[in-house]
Design an enzyme around this catalytic site. Structure first.
Site, PDB file in Angstrom:
ATOM      1  N   ARG A 172       0.745  -1.310   0.077  1.00 47.23           N
ATOM      2  CA  ARG A 172      -0.084   0.066  -0.084  1.00 47.23           C
ATOM      3  C   ARG A 172       0.832   1.284  -0.093  1.00 47.23           C
ATOM      4  O   ARG A 172       0.488   2.217   0.762  1.00 47.23           O
ATOM      5  CB  ARG A 172      -0.832  -0.056   1.243  1.00 47.23           C
ATOM      6  CG  ARG A 172      -1.837  -1.205   1.448  1.00 47.23           C
ATOM      7  CD  ARG A 172      -2.873  -1.099   0.151  1.00 47.23           C
ATOM      8  NE  ARG A 172      -3.616  -2.398   0.276  1.00 47.23           N
ATOM      9  CZ  ARG A 172      -3.241  -3.627  -0.155  1.00 47.23           C
ATOM     10  NH1 ARG A 172      -2.171  -3.822  -1.158  1.00 47.23           N
ATOM     11  NH2 ARG A 172      -4.166  -4.749   0.146  1.00 47.23           N
ATOM     12  N   SER A 221     -10.444  -0.548   4.864  1.00 46.37           N
ATOM     13  CA  SER A 221      -9.316  -0.861   6.071  1.00 46.37           C
ATOM     14  C   SER A 221      -8.732   0.639   6.214  1.00 46.37           C
ATOM     15  O   SER A 221      -8.196   1.216   5.422  1.00 46.37           O
ATOM     16  CB  SER A 221      -8.342  -1.809   5.744  1.00 46.37           C
ATOM     17  OG  SER A 221      -8.958  -3.025   5.353  1.00 46.37           O
ATOM     18  N   GLU A 291      -3.788   3.586   6.356  1.00 49.42           N
ATOM     19  CA  GLU A 291      -3.775   3.271   4.802  1.00 49.42           C
ATOM     20  C   GLU A 291      -4.545   4.429   4.144  1.00 49.42           C
ATOM     21  O   GLU A 291      -3.956   4.753   2.922  1.00 49.42           O
ATOM     22  CB  GLU A 291      -4.427   1.856   4.902  1.00 49.42           C
ATOM     23  CG  GLU A 291      -4.582   1.519   3.241  1.00 49.42           C
ATOM     24  CD  GLU A 291      -5.209   0.255   2.996  1.00 49.42           C
ATOM     25  OE1 GLU A 291      -5.040  -0.710   3.791  1.00 49.42           O
ATOM     26  OE2 GLU A 291      -5.775   0.047   1.774  1.00 49.42           O
TER      27      GLU A 291
END
Ligand SMILES: Cc1cc2nc3c(=O)[nH]c(=O)nc-3n(C[C@H](O)[C@H](O)[C@H](O)COP(=O)(O)OP(=O)(O)OC[C@H]3O[C@@H](n4cnc5c(N)ncnc54)[C@H](O)[C@@H]3O)c2cc1C
Length: 301
Positions: A172, A221, A291
């Protein structure tokens, strides 16, 4: 508010003071000073090149990984929703994918053309440009391992072809070439049975729907998983499921999701993020990193 852009020969749509809450999956965010949807790549180049050198520019996909603060964004947001969305078949199972193509469209294109390796895109509710920026991944697949090269655009509206090797890619995380944005990429697949691949993904999505609150306003998330562990497991182990600040609540179904329960402000979400980080640090000695990208000006009332 819509501004007339025809006097400058722009073919896209320019909106002024556009509420970002309309463009994020959290349904949260103050106004962007300018919000431009380009007509095509030449129009984008023309539009960007006439912006002042100091202009703050932010590219936007579907806002599915974005927290926009309550006072919004000073500068210009370039939205690729409904723009630069072509998918072109090249030689040797390679596709040229526009940054404005949705990941769902790309997954469907692969299935229909018996291309394997892009099934995971079905699990990412954003645009391909956002997937490039995030190195998005699902079901064991990730964006950058299949990227051969990208086309970028800079502040002067100049495009460049860059190889994947020119970027530092991690979980990520994508680093390299600040102030250049993704316009398209050449992506390598292999040939195989698209119908079997589509069925496998459908099963994975059905499984996911059982464990994630997919229908509610969230950004997926919130935190990256720490090495050898899961953010959701740590948050749940701290007893935080259902914990609420203002309109922002930690999902009962999946502890790494924060839900906008109706009237959440960005400041509620940010306070909840900080609270989760502090609690997990104190109780489990683990630092959680977001994230989700947090942008814009805070309302410090
Ligand atoms: C229910 C749900 C489930 C999710 N599941 C997953 C999952 O399984 N795996 C996963 O990885 N993510 C997941 N996400 C997060 C999100 O969908 C991904 O991060 C996605 O790649 C973001 O794409 P976007 O188009 O919405 O980007 P945005 O949220 O609009 O933007 C994200 C970032 O990318 C930048 N950006 C966007 N377009 C460009 C461009 N063309 N050039 C340069 N920078 C750009 C933005 O400035 C911003 O910093 C989920 C989100 C939700 C809501």
């Amino acid at each position: 508010m819509m501004a007339a852009s025809s006097e400058n020969n722009f073919k896209g749509t320019l909106l002024i003071d556009e509420p970002m809450a309309k463009h994020t999956s959290w349904r949260i965010g103050g106004v962007a000073d300018k919000f431009y949807t380009p007509f095509d790549i030449d129009d984008l180049s023309l539009f960007i090149s006439q912006l002042p050198e100091t202009e703050n520019i932010m590219f936007l996909g579907l806002g599915s990984n974005l927290l926009v603060r309550d006072k919004g964004i000073r500068g210009t947001v370039i939205s690729l929703k409904g723009s630069l969305s072509e998918i072109e078949t090249l030689d040797n199972n390679c596709l040229r994918v526009g940054a404005g193509a949705s990941c769902a469209k790309l997954a469907r294109y692969c299935h229909r053309n018996n291309l394997i390796g892009g099934e995971f895109f079905a699990g990412i509710p954003g645009l391909f440009g956002g997937a490039l920026a995030m190195n998005a991944g699902a079901f064991g697949g990730e964006t950058w391992p299949i990227v051969k090269s990208v086309i970028t655009m800079d502040k002067q509206g100049v495009t460049r072809k860059r190889t994947a090797k020119e970027y530092e890619i991690n979980y990520r995380s994508v680093k390299g070439h600040k102030d250049e944005w993704f316009i398209s990429a050449d992506v390598q697949f292999t040939s195989g049975d698209g119908t079997v691949a589509a069925l496998r993904v459908k099963n994975l999505l059905d499984e996911r729907a059982k464990t994630q609150p997919t229908g509610l306003p969230s950004c997926g998330s919130v935190f990256k998983n720490p090495e050898n562990d899961y953010a959701a497991r740590l948050i749940e182990a701290c007893g935080l499921k259902g914990y609420k600040i203002g309109g922002a609540v930690i999902s009962e179904k999946h502890a790494n999701f924060i839900i906008n329960s109706g009237n959440a402000k960005a400041r509620d979400v940010e306070k909840l993020i900080n609270f989760i980080q502090a609690t997990v640090k104190k109780e489990k000695f683990v630092e959680l990193h977001t994230e989700v990208k947090i942008v814009g000006e805070a309302d410090n009332e």
